[in-house]
Design an enzyme around this catalytic site. Structure first.
Site, mmCIF file in Angstrom:
data_model
loop_
_atom_site.group_PDB
_atom_site.id
_atom_site.type_symbol
_atom_site.label_atom_id
_atom_site.label_comp_id
_atom_site.label_asym_id
_atom_site.label_seq_id
_atom_site.Cartn_x
_atom_site.Cartn_y
_atom_site.Cartn_z
ATOM 1 N N LYS A 156 22.194 28.295 24.269
ATOM 2 C CA LYS A 156 21.372 28.391 24.861
ATOM 3 C C LYS A 156 21.215 29.743 24.582
ATOM 4 C CE LYS A 156 23.247 28.656 29.715
ATOM 5 N NZ LYS A 156 23.172 30.223 29.723
ATOM 6 N N ASN A 157 22.459 30.529 24.699
ATOM 7 C CA ASN A 157 22.770 32.186 24.747
ATOM 8 C C ASN A 157 22.627 32.338 23.981
ATOM 9 O OD1 ASN A 157 23.772 31.620 27.270
ATOM 10 N ND2 ASN A 157 25.846 32.117 27.116
ATOM 11 N N CYS A 201 22.843 32.343 37.270
ATOM 12 C CA CYS A 201 24.509 31.494 38.293
ATOM 13 C C CYS A 201 25.101 32.604 39.471
ATOM 14 C CB CYS A 201 25.077 31.466 37.458
ATOM 15 S SG CYS A 201 25.418 29.630 36.137
ATOM 16 N N ARG A 227 28.052 40.424 38.808
ATOM 17 C CA ARG A 227 27.191 40.986 37.658
ATOM 18 C C ARG A 227 25.683 41.698 38.250
ATOM 19 N NH1 ARG A 227 25.843 34.673 35.438
ATOM 20 N NH2 ARG A 227 26.098 35.513 33.278
ATOM 21 N N ASP A 240 32.484 30.784 29.941
ATOM 22 C CA ASP A 240 32.240 29.368 30.158
ATOM 23 C C ASP A 240 32.994 28.297 29.787
ATOM 24 O OD1 ASP A 240 30.046 31.028 30.940
ATOM 25 O OD2 ASP A 240 28.603 31.226 28.516
ATOM 26 N N ARG A 256 19.333 23.517 32.997
ATOM 27 C CA ARG A 256 19.998 24.377 32.886
ATOM 28 C C ARG A 256 20.636 24.621 31.459
ATOM 29 N NH1 ARG A 256 21.880 29.407 36.407
ATOM 30 N NH2 ARG A 256 21.147 30.720 34.259
#
Ligand code: UD1
Length: 427
Positions: free
Chosen positions: A22-23, A118, A123, A311, A403
């Site tokens: 995903k990232n 999230c 952030r 993560d 997600r």
């Protein structure tokens, strides 16, 4: 809304296919905005964050065709017709801020709503803004939107990041790839996803040195000269998914194999080894992680790559509830990333928060309960704990899992888990 029902204490065994990262996929799909032409991406994971990214690209004027069955996504960014990433999309996915650099490169102007994503800490996006300012852009904040402008093209620059931010390093790479000259970035993020984006930009014509090291040099090429021939790129496998399934296997006293580059997950493999797991390199890039009769307590501290990934912090905490003794988990990347703690406690975990640390006392017998998923990786930790718990666990609000984990239920069932997904109203 769906929920997961998991009956715990079934041993997981076997091999699990990994999806594309995903990232890695998010910034690479977004960087297709730089190409005045067509790009085809392979191994694109079927995730709601990718769906959001495709919608964002469409709103900006791209033609996007995403075939889930073949994991292929075609992006044609020849004609862009908007400079604005709207609040309704951006609030669901923080990585949307990454459109700033390519939109500025294409239009000389970009408006991006301040991101959501999230709920883990504040952030901010200040490093993105600062590095783009160093490269020649100017910014205003208007009604919750970051409004950037640049006269002409990005200009080459030197910039040292206050912290090796993954997203801000990606912003820097995309912008500098179109600057007419050589840029130097120091204290950059070294994650494998940065290397992946860098390699894609190289395939478009940029010259990039130092990927994976703390300093990256980018020799950009003006937009008009970026590769406009159809380009193709395959997304790297998801290292966080690999770690999640290994931990899921280990907590059930089982054995799980995945295919992933060891250097992308070395800190997790080192921690698993200390925890007593047997790590077997089976050849062809396959790595098997097996239970050997005990789980030792292993304290971890999250750090930028190559350190232990934030993560995987929540999933590690779930594993440590079954370790034979006390471990401490320190979170240094994000504030407020312990939202899984009260939910794990509902399953019986003995956890104590002390600032940015959590003390975990194992072995604790876990007992199935109804719990609430709070963010993506927190949800994964609840799944892992539920796999070890006695009886049935109901996990609600699982849209967070969608997600970042493609077909979580199917993959866990393949390994032997007793898990079903059903509408929350079902009995
Ligand atoms: C990415 C990953 C996320 C992972 C994180 C850290 C994606 C889509 N997401 O997120 O899964 O948990 O890296 O490995 O790739 N910061 C600032 N100002 C900024 C940018 C960041 O202060 O402008 C701070 C953040 O608040 C955080 C730290 O820097 O405390 C790291 O953030 P960053 O590395 O940027 O994470 P993301 O790119 O958002």
């Amino acid at each position: 809304m769906d929920r997961l029902r998991i009956e715990g204490q079934h041993i997981l065994r076997g091999e699990v296919p990994l999806s594309g990262s995903k990232n890695a996929a998010l910034p690479i799909l977004i960087s297709a905005l730089l190409c005045k032409g067509k790009t085809v991406f392979h191994r694109v994971p079927n995730l709601s964050d990718i769906e959001t990214t495709c919608q964002l690209l469409k709103i900006l004027g791209c033609h996007v065709e995403w075939a889930h069955s073949t994991q292929t996504c075609h992006v044609d960014a020849t004609h862009l017709n908007s400079i604005e990433a709207p609040y309704d999309l951006v609030r669901t996915m923080r990585a949307s801020i990454l459109v700033l650099a390519p939109l500025l490169a294409r239009h000389g102007e970009a408006k991006v709503s301040l991101p959501g994503g999230c709920a883990i800490g504040t952030r901010p996006v200040d490093y993105h803004i600062q590095v783009l300012e160093a490269l020649g852009a100017t910014f205003d904040l208007e009604g919750g939107y970051v409004h950037g402008k640049i006269k002409g093209a990005f200009r080459p620059a030197e910039y040292t990041f206050p912290f090796p931010s993954v997203g801000a390093t990606e912003t820097a790479l995309m912008a500098a790839a179109t600057a007419n000259g050589k840029s130097l970035f120091k204290n950059v993020a070294r994650e494998p996803e940065i290397r992946a984006l860098g390699n894609f930009l190289i395939s478009l014509g940029a010259k990039i040195k130092g990927l994976g090291s703390p300093e990256i040099q980018v020799q950009g090429i003006p937009m008009a000269n970026l590769n406009t021939k159809p380009a193709a790129h395959t997304i790297i496998p998801d290292r966080i998914e690999a770690a999640t399934y290994w931990l899921a296997g280990l907590i059930t006293k089982g054995s799980v194999t995945t295919e992933i580059a060891a250097e992308d997950v070395q800190s997790v493999l080192d921690a698993l080894h200390l925890a007593g797991a047997k790590i077997s390199h089976l050849g062809n890039g396959k790595i098997e992680v097996s239970y050997t009769g005990k789980i030792n307590p292993v304290s971890v501290r999250t750090e930028p790559f190559p350190g232990f990934p934030t993560d995987v912090q929540a999933q590690w905490m779930a594993l440590m509830t079954q370790a034979n003794g006390a471990a401490t988990i320190a979170e240094t990347i994000f504030e407020n990333r312990f939202m899984h703690v009260p939910e794990l406690q509902r399953l019986g975990a003995h956890l104590k928060i002390r600032g940015n640390r959590v003390d975990v006392s194992g072995v604790t017998p876990l007992q199935g309960a109804t719990v609430m998923a709070t963010d993506l990786r927190a949800s994964a930790s609840l799944v892992i704990a539920a796999l070890a718990a006695k009886g049935e666990t109901n996990i609600r609000r699982i849209y967070h899992l969608d997600r970042g984990y493609e077909d979580l239920c199917g993959k866990l069932r393949l390994l032997g888990a007793h898990i079903i997904r059903e509408p929350e109203s079902s009995q």
